[in-house]
Design an enzyme around this catalytic site. Structure first.
Site, PDB file in Angstrom:
ATOM      1  N   CYS A  88      90.512  48.659 -29.265  1.00 41.25           N
ATOM      2  CA  CYS A  88      89.748  47.738 -28.461  1.00 41.25           C
ATOM      3  C   CYS A  88      89.857  48.517 -26.495  1.00 41.25           C
ATOM      4  CB  CYS A  88      91.082  46.276 -28.482  1.00 41.25           C
ATOM      5  SG  CYS A  88      91.338  45.932 -29.735  1.00 41.25           S
ATOM      6  N   HIS A 144      92.400  42.447 -21.592  1.00 42.76           N
ATOM      7  CA  HIS A 144      92.434  43.193 -21.821  1.00 42.76           C
ATOM      8  C   HIS A 144      92.958  45.049 -21.371  1.00 42.76           C
ATOM      9  CE1 HIS A 144      94.273  46.082 -26.302  1.00 42.76           C
ATOM     10  NE2 HIS A 144      95.149  45.781 -25.133  1.00 42.76           N
TER      11      HIS A 144
END
Length: 498
Positions: A88, A144
């Site tokens: 990610c 993130h």
């Protein structure tokens, strides 16, 4: 064995070449009811799916119900050689910065909520660049990339408005993640009003609101980073009911999550059409990495080897496409090399940039996407890790992986199929060397390292050159975990503790 090989080859060809577009009630595009003339610069909508596998879209796997994605892909350009990082945060850092993750300290797994850092602040990220080029900038969904202080947050990195969450994953309904902290924000304010609202509904709805409120005299950049199809496996029952023939419950839920995301994309496309913006909007769609490989086998990277976290193709080759009237050639599969770092210079060029950071790893591939011209990219780095020495590089059609990894790399047939293929695995050994000819062996079935030692040597030399710019992996921040505790911020994760 030869007969079995032919069956596998035919099945792979069918999955790769079979395009299917099904009617679906969620993709009823409305007629343009607006006569307002939009900005001449193209709007840009970048849609990022989370943990979506190679075989998790309808145009590559006809058992998956994704009519919106299929239609946009069929009408646009399907990206067959588009690469991201293995997980990610590294992929998101590459997209936003134009730099390989190993040059940012982002080469390891995702940023944790107690890490007192983020993407280096001296770098101008893509939204800030687009702001300078006259764009309004909106972000919806998963960030993130660090949030310990405001400068690291989406608002601090160039987004005019942000609605979403800072961390890696959370409950899709309560929006609560690690340590029982709420992680849902509108700009800097926590949103405590959406307990019980499914995240895909929430994020597609907020994207539509931004589109509706946008000043059409200006171009806009919308970064829509869905939570789907990341764990936990959660979706409204109406979507699992669409897959009654799939026996594996985890796979059935994951498929439902994919279709729910497709419906969310349809709402965004409808909003663009309704407000007279679709004809002047470039839509980019990509996954951030492949589907995870675990004992639940709910994701599908077939026929690629490996999954999320590995440097094999199943972890790094992203399903994706582009769509827009500014593309001169459409309706085909583009087989040119593209990497996540290329989106920054390419989209900046689309937006009118004349100069870019010369230190950037990304290349401008706009003519490759727009005209199907040969890509200026002939090689790229999969990743370079230093804590457990591991590196991967592609040069033309050859790929080299060297070093240590705790990941095994399997080719797992999709759970929904009735085909009885064996699960083929490769266990990565200490100081392993793996060389593949991806043109003739896209499933990485034949290791050529012993047969081609000179090519291994040449490619390893390229890795050593790239290593000279390696930045040590970011501190995990264990010592400041108590400072970041959401209980210090009214029960919500928030910046202001580093």
């Amino acid at each position: 064995m030869h007969h079995k090989g032919r069956l596998v080859a035919c099945f792979l060809l069918a999955l790769t070449c079979f395009f299917v577009v099904r009617n679906h009630k969620s993709f009823q595009l409305q007629r343009d009811s607006s006569s307002t003339v939009p900005s001449k610069k193209p709007n840009i909508v970048f849609i990022l799916a989370d943990d979506l596998g190679w075989g998790d879209v309808g145009y590559l796997n006809p058992l998956v119900i994704t009519p919106t994605i299929d239609k946009l892909a069929r009408e646009g350009v399907i990206l067959n050689q588009s690469y991201v990082a293995q997980s990610c945060s590294p992929s998101r850092a590459a997209i936003m910065s134009g730099y390989y993750p190993y040059r940012l300290g982002f080469q390891e797994d995702g940023v944790t909520v107690d890490m007192p850092t983020g993407v280096p602040l001296h770098l101008m990220l893509l939204p800030r660049k687009l702001q300078q080029l006259g764009y309004s900038t909106y972000m919806v969904g998963k960030w993130h990339l660090g949030f310990c202080k405001k400068e690291y947050t989406p608002n601090g990195r160039g987004f005019d408005h942000f609605y979403g969450y800072y961390g890696a994953g959370q409950d899709h309904y309560t929006h609560v993640g690690k340590c029982r902290g709420l992680d849902l924000h509108h700009d800097f304010e926590p949103d405590r009003t959406q307990n019980g609202t499914y995240s895909t509904y929430l994020f597609s709805g907020k994207a539509v609101e931004f589109i509706k409120a946008h000043d059409k005299s200006k171009p806009f950049f919308l970064y829509l980073a869905f939570q789907n199809v990341h764990s936990p496996l959660q979706v409204p029952e109406i979507y699992t009911d669409m897959y009654p023939s799939v026996a594996n419950e985890n796979r059935r839920i994951k498929l439902g999550m994919i279709t729910a995301m497709d419906d969310g994309i349809a709402k965004v496309v409808n909003a663009l059409r309704r407000h007279g913006l679709l004809d002047n909007t470039l839509i980019v769609f990509s996954s951030d990495n492949g589907a995870p490989q675990n004992e639940r086998f709910e994701g599908n990277n077939w026929p690629l080897r490996g999954g999320k976290g590995s440097l094999f193709e199943g972890g790094t080759r992203a399903v994706g496409f582009i769509h827009g009237s500014m593309l001169e050639k459409t309706g085909y599969v583009n087989n040119q090399l593209i990497h996540a770092v290329d989106w920054y210079p390419t989209l900046s060029t689309v937006a009118g940039a004349e100069t870019l950071d010369p230190e950037m790893d990304g290349l401008n591939v706009w003519n490759t996407l727009r005209k199907n011209e040969p890509s200026p990219r002939t090689e790229f780095v999969y990743n370079i890790l230093e804590r457990k020495p591991l590196a991967g590089i592609r040069v033309h059609d050859y790929k080299l992986i060297v070093g240590n990894s705790h990941f095994s790399a399997c080719r797992v047939p999709p759970p929904e199929t009735k085909l009885k293929f064996e699960i083929e695995c490769t266990s990565l050994i200490r100081n392993g060397v793996y060389l593949y000819d991806l043109k003739n062996d896209p499933t990485e079935s034949f290791n050529l390292a012993e047969k081609m030692p000179q090519r291994v040597k040449e490619m390893n030399t390229r890795i050593e050159e790239y290593k000279k710019k390696l930045v040590p992996t970011l501190d995990r921040g264990i010592s400041v975990a108590l400072l970041s505790d959401p209980q210090n911020f009214g029960g919500a994760w928030a910046p202001g503790w580093c």
